[in-house]
Scaffold this active site. Structure first.
Site, PDB file in Angstrom:
ATOM      1  N   ARG A  59      31.386  47.731  -4.649  1.00 46.19           N
ATOM      2  CA  ARG A  59      32.748  47.184  -4.645  1.00 46.19           C
ATOM      3  C   ARG A  59      33.506  47.549  -3.371  1.00 46.19           C
ATOM      4  O   ARG A  59      34.498  46.900  -3.033  1.00 46.19           O
ATOM      5  CB  ARG A  59      33.501  47.604  -5.908  1.00 46.19           C
ATOM      6  CG  ARG A  59      32.959  46.915  -7.160  1.00 46.19           C
ATOM      7  CD  ARG A  59      33.752  47.288  -8.391  1.00 46.19           C
ATOM      8  NE  ARG A  59      33.720  48.695  -8.673  1.00 46.19           N
ATOM      9  CZ  ARG A  59      32.836  49.292  -9.441  1.00 46.19           C
ATOM     10  NH1 ARG A  59      31.895  48.587 -10.029  1.00 46.19           N
ATOM     11  NH2 ARG A  59      32.872  50.587  -9.641  1.00 46.19           N
ATOM     12  N   GLU A  96      28.364  63.535 -12.399  1.00 45.01           N
ATOM     13  CA  GLU A  96      28.671  64.284 -13.623  1.00 45.01           C
ATOM     14  C   GLU A  96      27.363  64.735 -14.294  1.00 45.01           C
ATOM     15  O   GLU A  96      27.223  65.868 -14.725  1.00 45.01           O
ATOM     16  CB  GLU A  96      29.477  63.379 -14.552  1.00 45.01           C
ATOM     17  CG  GLU A  96      30.254  64.138 -15.576  1.00 45.01           C
ATOM     18  CD  GLU A  96      31.068  63.185 -16.447  1.00 45.01           C
ATOM     19  OE1 GLU A  96      31.223  62.017 -16.062  1.00 45.01           O
ATOM     20  OE2 GLU A  96      31.509  63.647 -17.507  1.00 45.01           O
TER      21      GLU A  96
END
Ligand code: AMP
Length: 173
Positions: A59, A96
């Site tokens: 993006r 994460e």
């Protein structure tokens, strides 16, 4: 910037439970918002003109390239592992859960260039910091960061500050 904020859609629990995904696809449906974003970045950059815009897959390509065109400077894509065809340099960084690797072409930047790092969204800052570290490996200086969206509660500016104190975002949550 309310036009931008109103065109971003919240998708709960994507891609995993507990994540509120900021979906910019409704914004892409409104062609009139492209110049609002690019001009928003140009205003924030003021008289500063980077030598290149580095955009992060995928993006970060959409408005990174548009911004580079407006600035009349090269656009450099940073891609996920294994996508770029010529000689690359790469870096692994922590997510994460687990790690990811991003790469750029080894000849994409010359030493001494001032580079603006762009992505659609700043979350924890891990991805943008990794991209900045890659550019530094090629001898470039990070002149700043530019994001459409910043999730302030994740403190993503923290890992970026060692590279540059100039961090622009158009819309914050
Ligand atoms: P980070 O490395 O945590 O700053 O994550 C930044 C990257 O993950 C960007 O490329 C974003 O597009 C994507 N991302 C992370 N969190 C979100 C979110 N809540 N909504 C949309 N995209 C996200």
């Amino acid at each position: 910037m309310d036009l931008i904020r109103n065109a971003i859609r919240d998708i709960p629990d994507f891609p995993k439970p507990g994540i509120l995904f900021k979906d910019i696809t409704p914004l892409l449906h409104k062609p009139e918002l492209g110049p609002v974003i690019v001009n928003g970045f140009l205003e924030r950059l003021g008289s500063h003109r980077p030598d290149a815009v580095l955009g992060i897959e995928s993006r970060g390509f959409l408005f990174g390239y548009a911004l580079a065109q407006a600035l009349k400077v090269p656009f450099v894509p940073v891609r996920k592992s294994g996508k770029l065809p010529a000689k690359t340099i790469g870096i692994e960084y922590a997510l994460e859960y687990g790690t990811a690797r991003i790469e750029m072409h080894a000849d994409a930047l010359q030493p001494g260039m001032n580079v603006l790092v762009h992505d659609d969204l700043l979350a924890t800052g891990g991805t943008a910091a990794a991209a900045a570290a890659l550019a530094k490996q090629l001898g470039a200086t990070i002149s700043g960061f530019a994001f459409i969206v910043e999730l302030e509660f994740l403190n993503g500016r923290e890992p970026l500050l060692p590279f540059s104190k100039t961090i622009h975002s158009l819309v914050s949550y």
